[in-house]
Design a protein around this motif. Structure first.
Motif, PDB file in Angstrom:
ATOM      1  N   ALA A 129      45.424 -20.712  -5.355  1.00  0.00           N
ATOM      2  CA  ALA A 129      45.697 -19.347  -5.784  1.00  0.00           C
ATOM      3  C   ALA A 129      45.182 -18.408  -4.701  1.00  0.00           C
ATOM      4  O   ALA A 129      44.128 -18.641  -4.106  1.00  0.00           O
ATOM      5  CB  ALA A 129      45.017 -19.045  -7.116  1.00  0.00           C
ATOM      6  N   ILE A 130      45.931 -17.356  -4.414  1.00  0.00           N
ATOM      7  CA  ILE A 130      45.577 -16.431  -3.335  1.00  0.00           C
ATOM      8  C   ILE A 130      45.360 -15.046  -3.926  1.00  0.00           C
ATOM      9  O   ILE A 130      46.251 -14.476  -4.565  1.00  0.00           O
ATOM     10  CB  ILE A 130      46.683 -16.389  -2.258  1.00  0.00           C
ATOM     11  CG1 ILE A 130      46.895 -17.785  -1.664  1.00  0.00           C
ATOM     12  CG2 ILE A 130      46.317 -15.377  -1.172  1.00  0.00           C
ATOM     13  CD1 ILE A 130      48.077 -17.857  -0.726  1.00  0.00           C
ATOM     14  N   GLY A 131      44.144 -14.525  -3.726  1.00  0.00           N
ATOM     15  CA  GLY A 131      43.827 -13.174  -4.156  1.00  0.00           C
ATOM     16  C   GLY A 131      43.793 -12.242  -2.954  1.00  0.00           C
ATOM     17  O   GLY A 131      43.351 -12.638  -1.866  1.00  0.00           O
ATOM     18  N   THR A 132      44.270 -11.013  -3.129  1.00  0.00           N
ATOM     19  CA  THR A 132      44.396 -10.077  -2.009  1.00  0.00           C
ATOM     20  C   THR A 132      43.610  -8.802  -2.287  1.00  0.00           C
ATOM     21  O   THR A 132      43.720  -8.217  -3.366  1.00  0.00           O
ATOM     22  CB  THR A 132      45.877  -9.730  -1.768  1.00  0.00           C
ATOM     23  OG1 THR A 132      46.618 -10.934  -1.544  1.00  0.00           O
ATOM     24  CG2 THR A 132      46.022  -8.812  -0.557  1.00  0.00           C
ATOM     25  N   PHE A 133      42.802  -8.402  -1.267  1.00  0.00           N
ATOM     26  CA  PHE A 133      42.036  -7.159  -1.338  1.00  0.00           C
ATOM     27  C   PHE A 133      42.532  -6.212  -0.236  1.00  0.00           C
ATOM     28  O   PHE A 133      42.777  -6.638   0.894  1.00  0.00           O
ATOM     29  CB  PHE A 133      40.546  -7.400  -1.101  1.00  0.00           C
ATOM     30  CG  PHE A 133      39.870  -8.254  -2.135  1.00  0.00           C
ATOM     31  CD1 PHE A 133      39.921  -9.631  -2.048  1.00  0.00           C
ATOM     32  CD2 PHE A 133      39.160  -7.684  -3.176  1.00  0.00           C
ATOM     33  CE1 PHE A 133      39.283 -10.434  -2.979  1.00  0.00           C
ATOM     34  CE2 PHE A 133      38.516  -8.468  -4.119  1.00  0.00           C
ATOM     35  CZ  PHE A 133      38.587  -9.858  -4.022  1.00  0.00           C
ATOM     36  N   VAL A 134      42.653  -4.925  -0.542  1.00  0.00           N
ATOM     37  CA  VAL A 134      42.961  -3.900   0.458  1.00  0.00           C
ATOM     38  C   VAL A 134      41.776  -2.950   0.527  1.00  0.00           C
ATOM     39  O   VAL A 134      41.328  -2.420  -0.506  1.00  0.00           O
ATOM     40  CB  VAL A 134      44.248  -3.138   0.105  1.00  0.00           C
ATOM     41  CG1 VAL A 134      44.480  -2.007   1.106  1.00  0.00           C
ATOM     42  CG2 VAL A 134      45.445  -4.079   0.088  1.00  0.00           C
ATOM     43  N   LEU A 135      41.239  -2.728   1.750  1.00  0.00           N
ATOM     44  CA  LEU A 135      40.069  -1.884   1.934  1.00  0.00           C
ATOM     45  C   LEU A 135      40.516  -0.448   2.206  1.00  0.00           C
ATOM     46  O   LEU A 135      41.253  -0.190   3.159  1.00  0.00           O
ATOM     47  CB  LEU A 135      39.212  -2.391   3.092  1.00  0.00           C
ATOM     48  CG  LEU A 135      38.809  -3.870   3.050  1.00  0.00           C
ATOM     49  CD1 LEU A 135      37.810  -4.170   4.156  1.00  0.00           C
ATOM     50  CD2 LEU A 135      38.220  -4.234   1.702  1.00  0.00           C
ATOM     51  N   GLY A 136      40.052   0.470   1.381  1.00  0.00           N
ATOM     52  CA  GLY A 136      40.386   1.874   1.549  1.00  0.00           C
ATOM     53  C   GLY A 136      39.231   2.657   2.131  1.00  0.00           C
ATOM     54  O   GLY A 136      38.199   2.094   2.533  1.00  0.00           O
ATOM     55  N   PRO A 137      39.328   3.976   2.201  1.00  0.00           N
ATOM     56  CA  PRO A 137      38.236   4.802   2.741  1.00  0.00           C
ATOM     57  C   PRO A 137      37.043   4.819   1.801  1.00  0.00           C
ATOM     58  O   PRO A 137      37.150   4.551   0.607  1.00  0.00           O
ATOM     59  CB  PRO A 137      38.882   6.181   2.864  1.00  0.00           C
ATOM     60  CG  PRO A 137      39.976   6.179   1.836  1.00  0.00           C
ATOM     61  CD  PRO A 137      40.493   4.777   1.786  1.00  0.00           C
ATOM     62  N   ASP A 138      35.884   5.115   2.375  1.00  0.00           N
ATOM     63  CA  ASP A 138      34.638   5.260   1.604  1.00  0.00           C
ATOM     64  C   ASP A 138      34.319   4.017   0.789  1.00  0.00           C
ATOM     65  O   ASP A 138      33.869   4.095  -0.354  1.00  0.00           O
ATOM     66  CB  ASP A 138      34.718   6.469   0.682  1.00  0.00           C
ATOM     67  CG  ASP A 138      34.929   7.763   1.441  1.00  0.00           C
ATOM     68  OD1 ASP A 138      35.703   8.610   0.942  1.00  0.00           O
ATOM     69  OD2 ASP A 138      34.331   7.899   2.524  1.00  0.00           O
TER      70      ASP A 138
END
Length: 579
Positions: A559-568
Motif C-alpha cells: 500500500a502506498i501513502g502520499t504526503f504533500v508538504l505545504g508552507p509553514d
C-alpha cells in the motif's frame, strides 16, 4: 490496507506422551515425542500466596492506601516485561482463568489457562536457555515491596516449594508479581524505586513450577486481573498496544543430530550437529512446536545443494488427538546423501512449510568445524522513541536454527547513549530493553547485537535511533520540520493465518535517499528530518510504501501513502493506493 496474495505459510516442559513408529525401508525409521507437560497447578502454593497477600495488606495499611473502588483502572502496560518475543522464543501458554467455577476460560475464549490461574505464564525453551539467561523487567515504574531469593531454580514438579520473586507497587493498589526467578538473579532491593524497564531478575523454574517460565501477575484492589482484553474479557485493554494473540502452529526450534534423542528430556540440553558424512546415513531431527492443532500431519523434504529434491517423504501423522499447546518430536531418517555441500531439510506441518534448516554434507566428518551463527537485524520499538518510553531492541528476522551448526545461540546486547555504554548483557533472548528516561530528547541511542555460540561470534549489527522530544530539534534547523506519521487503519490478514510484519519504505520526489524501517509488527511509522537525515522542502511529495510480510518472508501487496508538504510545515495526506 496491505493485503496478501495466497502463499504457503511459514514458519517446554517434560514430555507427557511418547509414541513411536518404525519403518522397514529407507526413509523414516522411527519417531517419538508428544505434548510437553504444561503448568496445571497454581504457581503459588496456598501457604505462599496467603503469606504474600498478608505482607501486601500490611504494606498498604502502613502507607494509608485504601482500595480505589469500582470505576478506577490501573495504569496500562507498554510492553511485556520479559526479554524475548511473545509467540516466538517466548511462549505465553497460560493466561488468567476467567471462569469463576471449575472450568477454564481465557480472555480469547479458548483454553490457554488452567483452573484458578491468576497470571500469565510465558515459558522459555529449556533449562539450557535458562542457563544462558532470559531477563525479567519492571512493567511500570514502582517500588519494590517484597522479594525473595536463594531458592532452587530447576524444579520440575509441584511440591509447594518457595519461589524466587519480586513484587512491585505502581501506586495505589496496583501491584505486579514476577515469579519463578533464577537463584541469585534478583537485582533490586526492598524499598527500592525502579523505573519501567529495569531488570529485576532472570527467568527460571523456582517454586511451584515444572519448567523455566515467568509467572507475571497483575493485581488491583486486592484482586488479580487479566490485562488482555478480548471476546471473553470485555472492556478496555490494559496494554497501550495489546500483543496480538497467535493461535497458529509454529516451530520454536529445529535441529539435526547424529545421536538419537530417544529417551532424552527435552527440558535439558539435546545433541546438535550441523554436519553429516556423505553416503547412506542415519540422521535425527528434533523440533519444539507451539499450537499444534489436533490431528496434525508432517512431511520432510531433503534438497541437494543444487536445490533438486533427493527425497520427499509421504505425509505422516503426529498422532495428537487434541490441540498440543507445546510439543516436542524427534524423527530418525535413513537418507543417502549422494553429494557433498550444503543441503536443505524442509519440515512441513499440515502441508505448509514450518522450518527449513541447512545440513552440511562432507566426505569425512574429520572436516567438521565450528562456524559462527547467522547474522541478525536489530530494530527498535518504538521506532521513534521519546525519553519516557521503554526502548526495546529486538531481532527483526531471527533464524531457526540460529546457527549453521544448529548450536544454541546467545546474544550480546550492547547499548550506548551518545557513545557511552549504558547496558551490556549476554542473554538467550531475542530482545532486550533500556529503562525509560535512560536517554533524553536528542540523544543518539545505539543497540549492537552480536550472536555467539560460545566459541564463534557472528558479525555485530547495530541499530541507531535519535530520541524524539521537545528538545530534539537543535538551533538552526529548517522551519519546515514536520513529522510524517502513517497509521494503518487495520492490520493485514494473511490467508494462512500467519503473523504479519510491515516494512515501511519512505521516498520523495526531491532526491532524498530511500529510508527503510522494519520489518516491524507496529501499525504506525514516522519520518522526521532530525533523526532520519532527510530534508523536507515546501511543495515536496513524499511516499511511504507499506509492504506486509509473513513469517516465511513472503511479501503481500504493498500500500502506498502520499504526503504533500505545504508552507509553514503544513502536511496533507493524499490517501492510499495499491500496487
Amino acid at each position: 490496507m496491505p493485503h496478501f496474495r495466497r502463499y504457503p505459510c511459514a514458519v517446554s516442559f517434560a514430555v507427557v506422551l511418547f509414541g513411536s513408529v518404525r519403518a522397514a525401508t529407507d526413509g523414516l525409521q522411527e519417531m517419538g515425542g508428544g505434548a510437553l507437560r504444561e503448568q496445571a497447578r497454581k504457581c503459588l502454593s496456598p501457604v505462599e500466596e496467603a503469606r504474600i497477600l498478608s505482607r501486601q495488606a500490611a504494606w498498604l495499611k502502613k502507607k494509608g492506601i485504601e482500595f480505589e473502588g469500582k470505576g478506577s483502572i490501573p495504569l496500562p502496560y507498554t510492553y511485556y516485561p520479559q526479554a524475548g518475543l511473545l509467540w516466538s522464543d517466548v511462549f505465553p501458554g497460560n493466561f488468567v482463568d476467567l471462569d469463576p467455577g471449575g472450568g477454564i476460560l481465557d480472555y480469547n475464549c479458548t483454553g490457554y489457562t488452567y483452573d484458578g490461574h491468576n497470571g500469565i505464564d510465558s515459558d522459555i525453551l529449556s533449562f539450557e536457555y535458562q542457563a544462558l539467561g532470559v531477563p525479567v523487567f519492571a512493567a511500570l515504574d514502582g517500588e519494590v515491596v517484597d522479594l525473595n531469593d536463594g531458592e532452587p531454580d530447576m524444579n520440575t514438579v509441584w511440591d509447594n516449594q518457595p519461589a524466587n520473586y519480586v513484587i512491585l507497587n505502581h501506586g495505589g493498589t496496583h501491584f505486579t508479581w514476577y515469579w519463578h526467578l533464577k537463584n541469585g538473579s534478583v537485582a533490586v532491593g526492598l524499598g527500592e524505586q525502579v523505573r519501567a524497564g529495569r531488570q529485576l531478575g532472570l527467568t527460571a523454574s523456582s517454586g511451584n513450577s515444572t519448567g523455566p517460565h515467568l509467572h507475571f501477575e497483575s493485581r488491583w484492589d486486592g484482586e488479580p486481573y487479566e490485562p488482555f482484553a478480548g471476546a471473553c474479557r470485555t472492556g478496555e485493554s490494559n496494554w497501550v498496544d495489546q500483543p496480538a494473540f497467535q493461535p497458529n502452529v509454529y516451530v520454536r526450534d529445529f535441529a539435526a543430530t547424529r545421536d538419537s534423542p530417544s529417551g532424552m528430556d527435552p527440558q535439558f540440553a539435546l545433541p546438535r550437529h550441523g554436519f553429516q558424512a556423505e553416503g547412506f546415513q542415519t540422521t535425527y531431527f528434533h523440533a519444539y512446536l507451539a499450537n499444534l492443532p489436533a490431528n496434525s500431519t508432517w512431511r520432510f523434504r531433503f534438497r541437494r545443494p543444487n536445490d533438486s529434491i533427493r527425497f520427499e517423504s509421504t505425509v505422516g501423522n503426529f498422532g495428537n488427538g487434541s490441540l498440543f499447546r507445546s510439543a516436542w518430536y524427534w524423527f530418525n531418517w535413513n537418507i543417502t546423501f549422494d553429494t557433498p555441500g550444503t543441503w536443505t531439510v524442509e519440515f512441513m506441518i499440515n502441508d505448509q512449510l514450518a522450518a527449513s534448516a541447512p545440513l552440511e554434507i562432507v566426505t569425512s566428518l574429520s572436516e567438521e568445524m565450528n562456524r559462527s551463527p547467522f547474522p541478525v537485524s536489530p530494530a527498535f520499538d518504538p521506532v521513534l522513541p521519546k525519553p519516557e518510553d521503554v526502548l526495546r531492541c529486538y531481532l527483526a528476522d531471527p533464524s531457526i536454527p540460529a546457527d549453521p551448526d544448529h548450536d544454541v545461540v546467545s546474544y550480546r546486547w550492547l547499548w550506548k547513549v551518545n557513545g557511552d555504554t549504558v547496558r551490556e548483557v549476554t542473554t538467550a533472548a531475542w530482545s532486550d530493553v533500556l529503562p525509560r528516561l535512560t536517554a533524553t530528547a536528542g540523544d543518539n541511542v545505539t543497540c549492537e547485537v552480536t550472536p555467539t555460540d560460545g566459541a564463534a561470534d557472528a558479525v555485530a549489527q547495530t541499530a541507531t535511533v535519535v530520541v524524539a522530544g521537545s528538545d530534539s530539534n537543535p538551533p538552526g534547523t529548517p522551519s519546515l520540520s514536520p513529522v510524517l506519521t502513517v497509521r494503518l487503519p487495520s492490520p493485514s490478514v494473511d490467508p494462512d493465518g500467519d503473523d504479519v510484519l510491515y516494512r515501511y519504505e519512505w521516498s520523495s520526489d526531491g532526491g532524498d535517499s530511500l529510508v527503510v524501517h522494519g520489518p516491524t509488527g507496529l501499525l504506525e511509522d514516522s519520518l522526521d528530518e532530525t533523526s532520519q537525515g532527510v530534508t523536507f522542502d515546501e511543495g515536496e511529495t513524499w511516499q511511504v510504501t507499506v509492504i506486509p510480510i509473513d513469517i516465511n518472508g513472503v511479501e503481500g501487496v504493498p500500500a502506498i501513502g502520499t504526503f504533500v508538504l505545504g508552507p509553514d510545515a503544513d502536511v496533507t495526506f493524499e490517501g492510499w493506493t495499491f500496487d
